[in-house]
Enzyme design. Structure first.
Site, PDB file in Angstrom:
ATOM      1  CG  ASP A   8      -0.411  -0.044   2.861  1.00  8.38           C
ATOM      2  OD1 ASP A   8       1.050   0.492   2.872  1.00  8.38           O
ATOM      3  OD2 ASP A   8      -1.284   0.320   3.274  1.00  8.38           O
ATOM      4  CB  CYS A  65       0.053  -2.376   4.559  1.00  4.94           C
ATOM      5  SG  CYS A  65      -0.097  -4.088   5.952  1.00  4.94           S
ATOM      6  CB  THR A  67       0.837  -3.685  10.504  1.00  6.51           C
ATOM      7  OG1 THR A  67      -0.725  -3.817  10.188  1.00  6.51           O
ATOM      8  CG2 THR A  67       0.451  -2.439  11.940  1.00  6.51           C
ATOM      9  CG  HIS A  98       7.238 -26.256  10.900  1.00  8.50           C
ATOM     10  ND1 HIS A  98       7.106 -26.399  12.800  1.00  8.50           N
ATOM     11  CD2 HIS A  98       8.448 -26.847  10.905  1.00  8.50           C
ATOM     12  CE1 HIS A  98       8.107 -27.156  13.193  1.00  8.50           C
ATOM     13  NE2 HIS A  98       9.271 -27.411  11.739  1.00  8.50           N
ATOM     14  CG  HIS A 133       6.131 -30.437   9.669  1.00  6.24           C
ATOM     15  ND1 HIS A 133       5.263 -29.597  11.329  1.00  6.24           N
ATOM     16  CD2 HIS A 133       7.224 -30.399   9.751  1.00  6.24           C
ATOM     17  CE1 HIS A 133       6.252 -29.414  11.610  1.00  6.24           C
ATOM     18  NE2 HIS A 133       7.105 -30.461  10.892  1.00  6.24           N
TER      19      HIS A 133
HETATM   20  C1  RB5 Z   1      -2.240   2.990   6.542  1.00  6.09           C
HETATM   21  O1  RB5 Z   1      -2.762   3.474   7.735  1.00  6.09           O
HETATM   22  C2  RB5 Z   1      -2.509   1.017   7.180  1.00  6.09           C
HETATM   23  O2  RB5 Z   1      -3.584   1.192   8.399  1.00  6.09           O
HETATM   24  C3  RB5 Z   1      -2.326   0.172   6.798  1.00  6.09           C
HETATM   25  O3  RB5 Z   1      -0.681   0.807   5.662  1.00  6.09           O
HETATM   26  C4  RB5 Z   1      -2.196  -1.129   7.417  1.00  6.09           C
HETATM   27  O4  RB5 Z   1      -1.447  -1.105   8.699  1.00  6.09           O
HETATM   28  C5  RB5 Z   1      -3.284  -2.057   7.735  1.00  6.09           C
HETATM   29  O5  RB5 Z   1      -2.929  -2.604   8.391  1.00  6.09           O
END
Ligand code: RB5
Length: 146
Positions: A8, A65, A67, A98, A133
């Protein structure tokens, strides 16, 4: 291997560096976007990477993204995808050995580029061990049909 990569807006800069690193390891990269830092939505790119893997167009996928969480949820919606979201190399490697993961996700706001490279390398090099596995992974595959 042929590796799809998606991201993203938050992860655009990291995607460029990770893609270059994956190429430097001798793999082919298929960049599915997002191409820039204009605001966009991570589900679009998680799904695109997942579909590329599930269709066989690529061998593996990497999705980034903020996180790694949202984009991994999106990738895992695609039947046949086993996406792992992790921020250290141990889980990345074990997820290959695994769980036979076929999509790797992490967060550009969570890991720095050097740790990201370490995670990517462990994951790309990790080999599925099969054996006991394989039965468990088959159970996961069966859940796709439910
Ligand atoms: C975008 O602000 C953020 O929500 C996205 O990059 C991500 O962390 C979502 O899981």
């Amino acid at each position: 291997m042929r590796v799809a990569i998606g991201n993203d807006h938050v992860a655009y800069e990291m995607k460029l560096e990770v893609a270059e690193y994956v190429r430097s390891l001798g793999h082919e990269v298929v960049d599915l976007g997002h191409h820039g830092d204009a605001r966009t939505d991570y589900p679009t790119y998680g799904r695109a990477v997942g579909e590329a893997v599930a269709s066989g167009a690529v061998d593996r996928g990497i999705a980034i993204c903020g996180t790694g969480v949202g984009i991994s949820i999106a990738a895992n919606k695609v039947a046949g995808v086993r996406a792992v979201c992790c921020s250290e190399p141990y889980s990345a490697q074990l997820s290959r050995e695994h769980n036979d993961t076929n999509v790797l996700c992490f967060g550009a706001r969570v890991v720095g580029i050097e740790l990201a490279k370490m995670i990517v390398r462990c994951w790309l090099d990790g080999q599925f061990e099969g054996g006991r596995h394989a039965d468990r992974v088959a159970m996961l595959t069966a859940m796709d049909a439910c």
